[in-house]
Write a protein that holds these residues in place. Sequence first.
Motif, PDB file in Angstrom:
ATOM      1  N   UNK A  56       0.806  -1.219   0.000  1.00 10.99           N
ATOM      2  CA  UNK A  56       0.000   0.000   0.000  1.00 10.99           C
ATOM      3  C   UNK A  56       0.836   1.264   0.000  1.00 10.99           C
ATOM      4  N   UNK A  57       1.931   1.272   0.757  1.00 10.27           N
ATOM      5  CA  UNK A  57       2.616   2.534   1.037  1.00 10.27           C
ATOM      6  C   UNK A  57       3.990   2.701   0.397  1.00 10.27           C
ATOM      7  N   UNK A  58       4.573   1.631  -0.122  1.00 12.26           N
ATOM      8  CA  UNK A  58       5.932   1.755  -0.637  1.00 12.26           C
ATOM      9  C   UNK A  58       6.147   1.134  -2.015  1.00 12.26           C
ATOM     10  N   UNK A  59       5.323   0.202  -2.453  1.00  9.98           N
ATOM     11  CA  UNK A  59       5.579  -0.495  -3.709  1.00  9.98           C
ATOM     12  C   UNK A  59       5.428   0.428  -4.913  1.00  9.98           C
ATOM     13  N   UNK A  60       6.215   0.172  -5.940  1.00 10.00           N
ATOM     14  CA  UNK A  60       6.135   0.969  -7.165  1.00 10.00           C
ATOM     15  C   UNK A  60       4.788   0.776  -7.860  1.00 10.00           C
ATOM     16  N   UNK A  61       4.241  -0.421  -7.781  1.00  6.58           N
ATOM     17  CA  UNK A  61       2.970  -0.703  -8.457  1.00  6.58           C
ATOM     18  C   UNK A  61       1.833   0.166  -7.939  1.00  6.58           C
ATOM     19  N   UNK A  62       1.912   0.602  -6.696  1.00 10.24           N
ATOM     20  CA  UNK A  62       0.819   1.367  -6.094  1.00 10.24           C
ATOM     21  C   UNK A  62       1.099   2.866  -6.045  1.00 10.24           C
ATOM     22  N   UNK A  63       2.196   3.295  -6.625  1.00 13.93           N
ATOM     23  CA  UNK A  63       2.556   4.715  -6.546  1.00 13.93           C
ATOM     24  C   UNK A  63       1.487   5.608  -7.156  1.00 13.93           C
ATOM     25  N   UNK A  64       0.922   5.190  -8.271  1.00 15.06           N
ATOM     26  CA  UNK A  64      -0.090   6.023  -8.925  1.00 15.06           C
ATOM     27  C   UNK A  64      -1.309   6.202  -8.033  1.00 15.06           C
ATOM     28  N   UNK A  65      -1.652   5.185  -7.267  1.00 13.86           N
ATOM     29  CA  UNK A  65      -2.808   5.289  -6.385  1.00 13.86           C
ATOM     30  C   UNK A  65      -2.525   6.207  -5.201  1.00 13.86           C
ATOM     31  N   UNK A  66      -1.284   6.220  -4.752  1.00 11.28           N
ATOM     32  CA  UNK A  66      -0.930   7.161  -3.684  1.00 11.28           C
ATOM     33  C   UNK A  66      -1.007   8.595  -4.188  1.00 11.28           C
ATOM     34  N   UNK A  67      -0.580   8.807  -5.419  1.00 13.75           N
ATOM     35  CA  UNK A  67      -0.650  10.159  -5.994  1.00 13.75           C
ATOM     36  C   UNK A  67      -2.092  10.601  -6.201  1.00 13.75           C
ATOM     37  N   UNK A  68      -2.919   9.733  -6.794  1.00 14.04           N
ATOM     38  CA  UNK A  68      -4.283  10.164  -7.099  1.00 14.04           C
ATOM     39  C   UNK A  68      -5.114  10.299  -5.832  1.00 14.04           C
TER      40      UNK A  68
END
Length: 522
Positions: A121-133
């Motif tokens: 949720x908080x560190x993986x590259x795959x989820x970076x876009x979701x953290x930004x949006x």
Amino acid sequence: MSTEIKRDLETRSMREVMALRDEYQERLRKHPFYDWVRRKDVPTDKKLAFMPVMALFVMNFRDMNLWVIRFPDDEGDALKQVINGSTTEDETHSRLYLEDWRKLHLDDRLGWRASDVLWWLFLSEDMEEFRRVGVEFMRLSVDDHDDPLVRFAHSEAGEACGHVFFEHFSPLAEELGKAQGLNYRYFGLFHLELETGHVLESEDVFQDQPLTEAQYALGIELAKRMFGIFDAIHDAFFAYAERYVMTDTRPRRPEVSFTPARPDDDARSPAAAPAAGFSAVHDSQRDLDLYHQHRATRAAAHPFYEWLAGAALPPVERLQRFLPIWAFDMLGYRDLNKYVFHYANPGDELERAVNEVAANLASHSQLFLNDWLALGLDAALRWPASDTMDFLFLDSVMDRHRHTLIAFGMLGLRHQNAIERLWLMEALETSGHAFFRATRDVALAAEQEAGIRLDYLADRHAMVHPTGKPKTVNFKERPLEVAQQRAVRTFIDVVYDALETNLGLSLEAAQANKLAIRPLRR
């Protein structure tokens, strides 16, 4: 009549915004992700296996409805009441998501423990876009200036995109559910019937509402930004499907989550507050500085710190009993600094100072996850992925922590002046000084007793700072207008009120062993 006055008196119809909604909705149906969903050679259960990439977006959606989209006061305003009514229904979807997650046996398929979920949720590259949006969703409800007509425009755009998703997945979930004798309530008809493609019970209320040219222009702009958010989300959906689902692989947390810049730096990190050590304070800021010191001193005397220092428990267990409660604060702090405080194009030395400090603070979450692993919290908690998400996003204590983080984010987005942001950042950092003084002493004892390394709790944060020690800029020697002084005092109160509440929750949880930490074997 001048052209400018005439333009202000002209009105547009909400129907024009809704026409744009329909156009973008049709375009989204042609996204490559839905080409993949429609493929006949991919089994239905495999199509639903893309579900982990949705986790942060879906679970955060409850918070967006609770504390961002919803108007805190809608009395006497029919438009706000309609929007608020829709958020009340939308906030329930995260529970349905976890329900379907368990029916699909994703805990078993993924084999994730709590640390894997935190990394994902908080560190993986795959989820970076979701953290930004996630921050971009918040920014929309700042940029609409609390105008219900404009908020409807971008909310309706989001609802339209959600309807496209469920119209594709509902038949698949119904088909799979019938074969298995299960009811998939998130993916299936139950949810689709709620996802009408509109803000709930809104179309008749809003569609004929007149808009000024300014409202129309802003509504169109924010609706397009919402569509852009969903384009990015669908790109991430499709990337996950290709990278993991179609290769029958699963995301895996790396064994080493970071490479420290200074691995041998055992000294405590210098205070991160931008103005620490400055004595020159402008008259307009003097009372604020004194008030900040007062709140910091009061918070430092909280009884939680007395418990932490003196509880009759091994140091590792003392830390285990409260640390998971702070997971969202410590890990979510990265995105607060990276996507809220950071200036895309800094224009002066103050904005550059904000960016330097923010870059350093955004790096700390790597250390937090390493401490989690060193403390053996996965084994102590025994949570699979779904239980971890349940705790993070649906536990009543964690609701308070997430609400706090969102409040900080909304303040940062609303206040773009660099001096104001530096004040908010200083309040946040100074509020942590007593916390890390207390955890450092216990962490050092735990390191010696258990033979582990706890860089986050021992306050060795500087070892991962990408910019080293930021250049100091004394923002307190500059004048503040009266409105800015009021804003800064609000920052201080919001930060320290939240801290004292959260320390109280930690004390209660630690004393009662809320997390059911098993005693260490001696």
